[in-house]
Scaffold this motif. Sequence first.
Motif, PDB file in Angstrom:
ATOM      1  N   ARG A 133       0.856  -1.187   0.000  1.00 56.04           N
ATOM      2  CA  ARG A 133       0.000   0.000   0.000  1.00 56.04           C
ATOM      3  C   ARG A 133       0.889   1.233   0.000  1.00 56.04           C
ATOM      4  O   ARG A 133       2.060   1.157   0.360  1.00 56.04           O
ATOM      5  CB  ARG A 133      -0.859   0.061   1.269  1.00 56.04           C
ATOM      6  N   VAL A 134       0.302   2.375  -0.329  1.00 56.72           N
ATOM      7  CA  VAL A 134       1.011   3.639  -0.143  1.00 56.72           C
ATOM      8  C   VAL A 134       0.883   3.989   1.333  1.00 56.72           C
ATOM      9  O   VAL A 134      -0.194   3.868   1.919  1.00 56.72           O
ATOM     10  CB  VAL A 134       0.407   4.757  -1.019  1.00 56.72           C
ATOM     11  N   SER A 135       1.965   4.410   1.933  1.00 55.96           N
ATOM     12  CA  SER A 135       1.926   4.827   3.334  1.00 55.96           C
ATOM     13  C   SER A 135       1.127   6.119   3.443  1.00 55.96           C
ATOM     14  O   SER A 135       1.324   7.051   2.671  1.00 55.96           O
ATOM     15  CB  SER A 135       3.342   5.052   3.859  1.00 55.96           C
ATOM     16  N   ARG A 136       0.218   6.150   4.413  1.00 51.21           N
ATOM     17  CA  ARG A 136      -0.600   7.344   4.649  1.00 51.21           C
ATOM     18  C   ARG A 136      -0.042   8.166   5.814  1.00 51.21           C
ATOM     19  O   ARG A 136      -0.698   9.070   6.316  1.00 51.21           O
ATOM     20  CB  ARG A 136      -2.052   6.958   4.941  1.00 51.21           C
ATOM     21  N   PHE A 137       1.178   7.858   6.227  1.00 50.66           N
ATOM     22  CA  PHE A 137       1.799   8.547   7.338  1.00 50.66           C
ATOM     23  C   PHE A 137       1.950  10.036   7.022  1.00 50.66           C
ATOM     24  O   PHE A 137       2.385  10.414   5.935  1.00 50.66           O
ATOM     25  CB  PHE A 137       3.188   7.951   7.620  1.00 50.66           C
ATOM     26  N   GLU A 138       1.563  10.866   7.971  1.00 49.33           N
ATOM     27  CA  GLU A 138       1.777  12.307   7.857  1.00 49.33           C
ATOM     28  C   GLU A 138       2.549  12.753   9.077  1.00 49.33           C
ATOM     29  O   GLU A 138       2.094  12.577  10.198  1.00 49.33           O
ATOM     30  CB  GLU A 138       0.441  13.047   7.789  1.00 49.33           C
ATOM     31  N   PHE A 139       3.717  13.327   8.840  1.00 47.57           N
ATOM     32  CA  PHE A 139       4.553  13.776   9.935  1.00 47.57           C
ATOM     33  C   PHE A 139       3.993  15.059  10.525  1.00 47.57           C
ATOM     34  O   PHE A 139       3.668  15.998   9.808  1.00 47.57           O
ATOM     35  CB  PHE A 139       5.991  14.010   9.463  1.00 47.57           C
ATOM     36  N   LYS A 140       3.845  15.069  11.826  1.00 47.05           N
ATOM     37  CA  LYS A 140       3.388  16.254  12.537  1.00 47.05           C
ATOM     38  C   LYS A 140       4.470  16.618  13.544  1.00 47.05           C
ATOM     39  O   LYS A 140       4.650  15.929  14.538  1.00 47.05           O
ATOM     40  CB  LYS A 140       2.062  15.982  13.245  1.00 47.05           C
ATOM     41  N   ALA A 141       5.201  17.682  13.242  1.00 47.71           N
ATOM     42  CA  ALA A 141       6.287  18.107  14.122  1.00 47.71           C
ATOM     43  C   ALA A 141       5.706  18.558  15.455  1.00 47.71           C
ATOM     44  O   ALA A 141       4.680  19.222  15.520  1.00 47.71           O
ATOM     45  CB  ALA A 141       7.073  19.246  13.490  1.00 47.71           C
ATOM     46  N   ARG A 142       6.359  18.180  16.508  1.00 48.94           N
ATOM     47  CA  ARG A 142       5.944  18.622  17.836  1.00 48.94           C
ATOM     48  C   ARG A 142       7.194  18.814  18.667  1.00 48.94           C
ATOM     49  O   ARG A 142       8.184  18.108  18.511  1.00 48.94           O
ATOM     50  CB  ARG A 142       4.998  17.627  18.494  1.00 48.94           C
ATOM     51  N   VAL A 143       7.124  19.766  19.514  1.00 50.56           N
ATOM     52  CA  VAL A 143       8.247  20.027  20.391  1.00 50.56           C
ATOM     53  C   VAL A 143       8.070  19.169  21.624  1.00 50.56           C
ATOM     54  O   VAL A 143       7.009  19.177  22.254  1.00 50.56           O
ATOM     55  CB  VAL A 143       8.324  21.525  20.777  1.00 50.56           C
ATOM     56  N   GLU A 144       9.106  18.404  21.912  1.00 47.70           N
ATOM     57  CA  GLU A 144       9.042  17.565  23.103  1.00 47.70           C
ATOM     58  C   GLU A 144       9.401  18.413  24.313  1.00 47.70           C
ATOM     59  O   GLU A 144      10.341  19.202  24.272  1.00 47.70           O
ATOM     60  CB  GLU A 144       9.999  16.381  22.961  1.00 47.70           C
ATOM     61  N   THR A 145       8.620  18.253  25.357  1.00 46.33           N
ATOM     62  CA  THR A 145       8.860  19.054  26.551  1.00 46.33           C
ATOM     63  C   THR A 145      10.104  18.567  27.265  1.00 46.33           C
ATOM     64  O   THR A 145      10.401  17.369  27.290  1.00 46.33           O
ATOM     65  CB  THR A 145       7.658  18.994  27.512  1.00 46.33           C
ATOM     66  N   GLU A 146      10.833  19.519  27.837  1.00 44.97           N
ATOM     67  CA  GLU A 146      12.018  19.159  28.595  1.00 44.97           C
ATOM     68  C   GLU A 146      11.602  18.528  29.905  1.00 44.97           C
ATOM     69  O   GLU A 146      10.664  18.964  30.542  1.00 44.97           O
ATOM     70  CB  GLU A 146      12.839  20.418  28.908  1.00 44.97           C
ATOM     71  N   GLU A 147      12.334  17.499  30.285  1.00 45.82           N
ATOM     72  CA  GLU A 147      12.072  16.876  31.577  1.00 45.82           C
ATOM     73  C   GLU A 147      12.544  17.807  32.672  1.00 45.82           C
ATOM     74  O   GLU A 147      13.637  18.363  32.603  1.00 45.82           O
ATOM     75  CB  GLU A 147      12.828  15.550  31.692  1.00 45.82           C
ATOM     76  N   LYS A 148      11.708  17.954  33.673  1.00 43.81           N
ATOM     77  CA  LYS A 148      12.103  18.753  34.818  1.00 43.81           C
ATOM     78  C   LYS A 148      13.043  17.920  35.671  1.00 43.81           C
ATOM     79  O   LYS A 148      12.764  16.779  35.984  1.00 43.81           O
ATOM     80  CB  LYS A 148      10.860  19.111  35.645  1.00 43.81           C
ATOM     81  N   VAL A 149      14.151  18.504  35.993  1.00 41.34           N
ATOM     82  CA  VAL A 149      15.131  17.803  36.813  1.00 41.34           C
ATOM     83  C   VAL A 149      14.913  18.219  38.262  1.00 41.34           C
ATOM     84  O   VAL A 149      14.866  19.408  38.585  1.00 41.34           O
ATOM     85  CB  VAL A 149      16.576  18.147  36.379  1.00 41.34           C
TER      86      VAL A 149
END
Length: 147
Positions: free
Chosen positions: A124-140
Motif C-alpha cells: 500500500r502507499v503509506s498514509r503517514f503524515e509527519f506532525k512536528a511537535r516540540v518535546e517538553t524538557e524533563e524537569k530535573v
Amino acid sequence: MSSASASGAGAGAGAVGGVARDPRPEGTVVTLFLPWVESWHTVENVKSTLDALDWGEIAKVDMKVVRAVGGKREHKKVFVHYSSWNDDEVSTGVRAALEKSVGEGEKQPELKVFHNETHFWKVRVSRFEFKARVETEEKVFKPRVEF
C-alpha cells in the motif's frame, strides 16, 4: 518494537534539539507500506525484490518488528522510501492504482507483490503524515532542605 534500515542504522522518529524529526529520508517522493512481512525476511531481501520491479530508486527500507499478540505470529511491518519514481507505463500505473482516492470507510488500495512463486506481500502507499511537535524538557529535581 525494533527497527532496521537499508543503511544499517535504526529508523524512526528521533529527537534533535528537542524537536521530533520526520523518519522519512529527505527527498522521499513516495513511501510504500507492507503491513505483513514474515520475520525471516531481511531489509536486503525486500529491497532486492522491489528493486527487481524497477518502479524507482529506493532510498531506504525500514522494518518494525511486531511481536506475537492475540494468536497472531510475530512479523514485520515494512516501509520502503523511494527517492524517485519511474515514469514508464508500468510504474505510473502502479503508483496511480496505489494512490487512488477512496471514500470514507472504503479499503485502501493495495497490490500483491509476489516474492516467490506462491507467496506475496500486500503493498500500500503509506498514509503517514509527519506532525512536528516540540518535546517538553524533563524537569530535573533539585534536592532541597526546608527548616
